[in-house]
Design a protein around this motif. Structure first.
Motif, PDB file in Angstrom:
ATOM      1  N   PHE A 111       0.805  -1.229   0.000  1.00 49.09           N
ATOM      2  CA  PHE A 111       0.000   0.000   0.000  1.00 49.09           C
ATOM      3  C   PHE A 111       0.834   1.274   0.000  1.00 49.09           C
ATOM      4  O   PHE A 111       0.343   2.357   0.296  1.00 49.09           O
ATOM      5  CB  PHE A 111      -1.052   0.014   1.122  1.00 49.09           C
ATOM      6  N   SER A 112       2.126   1.152  -0.338  1.00 46.41           N
ATOM      7  CA  SER A 112       2.867   2.362  -0.714  1.00 46.41           C
ATOM      8  C   SER A 112       2.394   2.701  -2.137  1.00 46.41           C
ATOM      9  O   SER A 112       1.651   1.916  -2.749  1.00 46.41           O
ATOM     10  CB  SER A 112       4.373   2.112  -0.655  1.00 46.41           C
ATOM     11  N   VAL A 113       2.799   3.850  -2.667  1.00 44.37           N
ATOM     12  CA  VAL A 113       2.279   4.258  -3.979  1.00 44.37           C
ATOM     13  C   VAL A 113       3.422   4.461  -4.968  1.00 44.37           C
ATOM     14  O   VAL A 113       4.450   5.057  -4.634  1.00 44.37           O
ATOM     15  CB  VAL A 113       1.425   5.543  -3.861  1.00 44.37           C
ATOM     16  N   MET A 114       3.233   3.910  -6.153  1.00 40.59           N
ATOM     17  CA  MET A 114       4.256   4.045  -7.203  1.00 40.59           C
ATOM     18  C   MET A 114       3.568   4.263  -8.546  1.00 40.59           C
ATOM     19  O   MET A 114       2.371   4.021  -8.675  1.00 40.59           O
ATOM     20  CB  MET A 114       5.092   2.783  -7.260  1.00 40.59           C
ATOM     21  N   HIS A 115       4.335   4.713  -9.523  1.00 38.52           N
ATOM     22  CA  HIS A 115       3.766   4.892 -10.852  1.00 38.52           C
ATOM     23  C   HIS A 115       3.883   3.596 -11.666  1.00 38.52           C
ATOM     24  O   HIS A 115       4.837   2.833 -11.503  1.00 38.52           O
ATOM     25  CB  HIS A 115       4.474   6.046 -11.576  1.00 38.52           C
ATOM     26  N   GLY A 116       2.912   3.382 -12.521  1.00 40.92           N
ATOM     27  CA  GLY A 116       2.935   2.231 -13.420  1.00 40.92           C
ATOM     28  C   GLY A 116       2.231   2.602 -14.717  1.00 40.92           C
ATOM     29  O   GLY A 116       1.843   3.762 -14.903  1.00 40.92           O
ATOM     30  N   TRP A 117       2.065   1.637 -15.609  1.00 37.72           N
ATOM     31  CA  TRP A 117       1.386   1.923 -16.877  1.00 37.72           C
ATOM     32  C   TRP A 117       0.427   0.796 -17.257  1.00 37.72           C
ATOM     33  O   TRP A 117       0.549  -0.313 -16.749  1.00 37.72           O
ATOM     34  CB  TRP A 117       2.390   2.173 -18.010  1.00 37.72           C
ATOM     35  N   THR A 118      -0.490   1.129 -18.135  1.00 38.91           N
ATOM     36  CA  THR A 118      -1.409   0.114 -18.673  1.00 38.91           C
ATOM     37  C   THR A 118      -1.803   0.519 -20.087  1.00 38.91           C
ATOM     38  O   THR A 118      -1.763   1.708 -20.426  1.00 38.91           O
ATOM     39  CB  THR A 118      -2.683  -0.027 -17.806  1.00 38.91           C
ATOM     40  N   ASP A 119      -2.169  -0.486 -20.893  1.00 42.18           N
ATOM     41  CA  ASP A 119      -2.763  -0.129 -22.184  1.00 42.18           C
ATOM     42  C   ASP A 119      -4.129  -0.793 -22.343  1.00 42.18           C
ATOM     43  O   ASP A 119      -4.616  -0.983 -23.451  1.00 42.18           O
ATOM     44  CB  ASP A 119      -1.826  -0.426 -23.372  1.00 42.18           C
ATOM     45  N   SER A 120      -4.733  -1.151 -21.184  1.00 40.04           N
ATOM     46  CA  SER A 120      -6.088  -1.706 -21.269  1.00 40.04           C
ATOM     47  C   SER A 120      -7.040  -0.896 -20.394  1.00 40.04           C
ATOM     48  O   SER A 120      -6.627  -0.340 -19.363  1.00 40.04           O
ATOM     49  CB  SER A 120      -6.099  -3.170 -20.806  1.00 40.04           C
ATOM     50  N   VAL A 121      -8.309  -0.847 -20.800  1.00 35.74           N
ATOM     51  CA  VAL A 121      -9.292  -0.058 -20.043  1.00 35.74           C
ATOM     52  C   VAL A 121      -9.451  -0.604 -18.630  1.00 35.74           C
ATOM     53  O   VAL A 121      -9.523   0.159 -17.659  1.00 35.74           O
ATOM     54  CB  VAL A 121     -10.648  -0.040 -20.803  1.00 35.74           C
ATOM     55  N   CYS A 122      -9.437  -1.952 -18.477  1.00 38.58           N
ATOM     56  CA  CYS A 122      -9.612  -2.471 -17.107  1.00 38.58           C
ATOM     57  C   CYS A 122      -8.389  -2.172 -16.235  1.00 38.58           C
ATOM     58  O   CYS A 122      -8.505  -2.051 -15.015  1.00 38.58           O
ATOM     59  CB  CYS A 122     -10.036  -3.935 -17.075  1.00 38.58           C
ATOM     60  N   GLY A 123      -7.239  -1.994 -16.853  1.00 39.52           N
ATOM     61  CA  GLY A 123      -6.030  -1.654 -16.090  1.00 39.52           C
ATOM     62  C   GLY A 123      -6.110  -0.273 -15.453  1.00 39.52           C
ATOM     63  O   GLY A 123      -5.368   0.031 -14.515  1.00 39.52           O
ATOM     64  N   LEU A 124      -7.020   0.562 -15.939  1.00 42.95           N
ATOM     65  CA  LEU A 124      -7.121   1.941 -15.423  1.00 42.95           C
ATOM     66  C   LEU A 124      -7.628   1.983 -13.984  1.00 42.95           C
ATOM     67  O   LEU A 124      -7.389   2.947 -13.267  1.00 42.95           O
ATOM     68  CB  LEU A 124      -8.063   2.776 -16.299  1.00 42.95           C
ATOM     69  N   GLU A 125      -8.324   0.907 -13.595  1.00 46.48           N
ATOM     70  CA  GLU A 125      -8.873   0.862 -12.236  1.00 46.48           C
ATOM     71  C   GLU A 125      -7.782   1.086 -11.192  1.00 46.48           C
ATOM     72  O   GLU A 125      -8.002   1.710 -10.155  1.00 46.48           O
ATOM     73  CB  GLU A 125      -9.525  -0.504 -12.039  1.00 46.48           C
ATOM     74  N   ARG A 126      -6.567   0.581 -11.483  1.00 49.94           N
ATOM     75  CA  ARG A 126      -5.443   0.714 -10.519  1.00 49.94           C
ATOM     76  C   ARG A 126      -5.083   2.168 -10.253  1.00 49.94           C
ATOM     77  O   ARG A 126      -4.602   2.523  -9.185  1.00 49.94           O
ATOM     78  CB  ARG A 126      -4.197   0.015 -11.083  1.00 49.94           C
ATOM     79  N   PHE A 127      -5.283   3.001 -11.259  1.00 49.91           N
ATOM     80  CA  PHE A 127      -4.866   4.413 -11.131  1.00 49.91           C
ATOM     81  C   PHE A 127      -5.996   5.313 -10.638  1.00 49.91           C
ATOM     82  O   PHE A 127      -5.777   6.459 -10.260  1.00 49.91           O
ATOM     83  CB  PHE A 127      -4.372   4.959 -12.481  1.00 49.91           C
ATOM     84  N   ARG A 128      -7.241   4.742 -10.708  1.00 45.49           N
ATOM     85  CA  ARG A 128      -8.389   5.569 -10.366  1.00 45.49           C
ATOM     86  C   ARG A 128      -8.366   5.942  -8.886  1.00 45.49           C
ATOM     87  O   ARG A 128      -8.002   5.123  -8.038  1.00 45.49           O
ATOM     88  CB  ARG A 128      -9.682   4.810 -10.703  1.00 45.49           C
TER      89      ARG A 128
END
Ligand SMILES: Cc1cc2nc3c(=O)[nH]c(=O)nc-3n(C[C@H](O)[C@H](O)[C@H](O)COP(=O)(O)OP(=O)(O)OC[C@H]3O[C@@H](n4cnc5c(N)ncnc54)[C@H](O)[C@@H]3O)c2cc1C
Length: 391
Positions: free
Chosen positions: A112-129
């Motif tokens: 539960f620390s916070v880091m940057h990541g990437w996605t190229d799928s719509v469902c992957g966006l949930e992680r950043f929301r």
């Protein structure tokens, strides 16, 4: 040896990622914030780190002829309720993904620390929301981002204003296929303060945290809650005015030193678009207020305008007066004042329990409680009046 900024360093990590010899590591100081450490045995004194540091080379942008502000709400109610404000991050991100692009954002790590990541799928966006109110580690995402850009993929990189400034400085040139979105930023609290709070909650519940969210809207968008779900099935949820972590965050003692003199506010934002909570929307654009969350979207340039113009079918959006809108959100222009007690706050930080920190530095005085109570009463009276007028 190169000399990087000390207290003014925002921890964007550009220096570590540009170093051709991997001589720079981002290491936590005793407050829990990351700062660059140079391994002198590896450093070849190329000074690339100094040359690209966005704090050492800070420049104000001058052309704001394209700057526009909008009130906006995502059409998808579920996404809107999962988001901090009106869900405009997801609307912008889905557009880029629909065009074959890649989106970078801040997500929780396994602890539960916070880091940057990437996605190229719509469902992957949930992680950043959803906002995570602590500083995120950019890790190697500037390098990953450059690779996608050089491969010709469209990229949307999102983060705090200092992270966007760091990315732009790292890239050293403009990419037509790069879009950047930053947030209006109150300032970032210490990752160690957050870890301390997590441990406090786990001890209280005698169970491990499996899920957390900073902006639950059960009691509305304005009176949002921080929540934890535990492995034993129990849940903790508390509104921002009563939660110990949120109160410590909003009282500013635990912010990064550079946040008190942030170099990337106002005309120094480096993003194409800035997103935020549209506080004050009930006064400025009444029809956009239902207490489920409204975004303020600030378009900084022509590129940002093009992206915003392209998402108008996925949201409800209306141009609003920029100078009026930011009056309700002073963090756009101004850094928080460094509290006098900040040194004391961090002096015995490691040894001090959350409860004690909260009592000394987070709890409202009687005067503040009365002021808040009066403001809430006024808000309710105004609400009732508005409803009567609408009938
Ligand atoms: C530390 C912090 C301070 C903020 N301060 C203010 C403020 O003073 N006033 C205001 O109006 N708004 C502030 N915001 C922005 C606000 O909380 C919302 O993030 C913003 O309005 C976008 O909401 P949304 O509904 O469009 O999307 P959401 O889905 O809620 O937002 C997700 C976006 O936030 C980014 N994000 C989340 N956590 C972090 C993080 N730790 N570091 C970097 N990026 C992150 C994600 O990458 C993604 O782009 C702050 C956000 C953060 C992270």
């Amino acid at each position: 040896m190169p000399s990087l900024p000390s207290l003014k360093c925002s921890g964007c990590g550009a220096c570590g990622q540009i170093c051709p010899k991997s001589a720079i590591s981002m290491m936590p100081n005793n407050e829990g914030f990351l700062y660059p450490e140079i391994d002198s045995s590896l450093c070849v004194e190329c000074r690339l780190c100094e040359k690209i540091c966005p704090v050492l080379n800070v420049r104000s942008s001058t052309d704001f002829s394209e700057r526009k502000a909008y009130a906006a709400i995502c059409n998808d109610e579920k996404i809107r309720l999962e988001s901090s404000s009106g869900g405009m991050f997801t609307v912008l991100a889905e557009k880029v993904i629909a065009e074959g692009g890649v989106v970078f954002g801040a997500e929780f790590d396994s602890d539960f620390s916070v880091m940057h990541g990437w996605t190229d799928s719509v469902c992957g966006l949930e992680r950043f929301r959803g906002s995570k109110y602590l500083q995120s580690r950019t890790e190697n995402t500037f390098l990953d981002c450059r690779k996608f850009l050089d491969d010709g993929r469209k990229v949307l990189y999102t983060g705090t204003p200092c992270q966007i400034a760091g990315l732009k400085a790292f890239l050293k040139k403009d990419y037509e296929n790069l879009f950047t979105v930053d947030v209006i930023c109150h300032g970032v609290p210490s990752p160690s303060l957050w870890q301390k709070y997590i441990k406090f909650r786990e001890k209280k519940s005698a169970s491990r945290i499996v899920k957390t969210a900073f902006r639950r809207k059960n009691d509305g968008w304005k009176l949002y809650s921080l929540s934890f779900t535990f492995a034993n099935g129990s849940e903790y949820r508390q509104i921002l005015t009563k939660d110990k972590y949120m109160q410590l965050f909003l009282k500013d003692n635990g912010l990064r030193e550079s946040c008190y003199e942030c170099s990337f506010r106002g005309n120094s934002h480096k993003s194409d678009i800035t997103i935020a909570d549209f506080w004050g929307v009930e006064s400025l654009e009444k029809e956009f207020f239902d207490d489920k969350g409204t975004s303020l979207v600030i378009v900084q340039n022509e590129k940002g305008k093009r992206l915003v113009d392209s998402i108008k079918n996925s949201c409800c959006i209306k141009e609003t007066d920029f100078s009026q809108a930011v009056k309700f959100n002073p963090a756009y222009f101004e850094s928080k004042k460094r509290p006098k007690k900040r040194n004391v706050f961090f002096k015995n930080f490691e040894r001090t329990e959350i409860n004690e920190l909260y009592i000394k530095f987070g709890k409202d005085s009687f005067f503040m409680k009365t002021k808040r109570f009066a403001a809430r009463c006024l808000w309710h009276i105004r609400n009732i009046k508005n409803k009567k007028e609408a009938r």
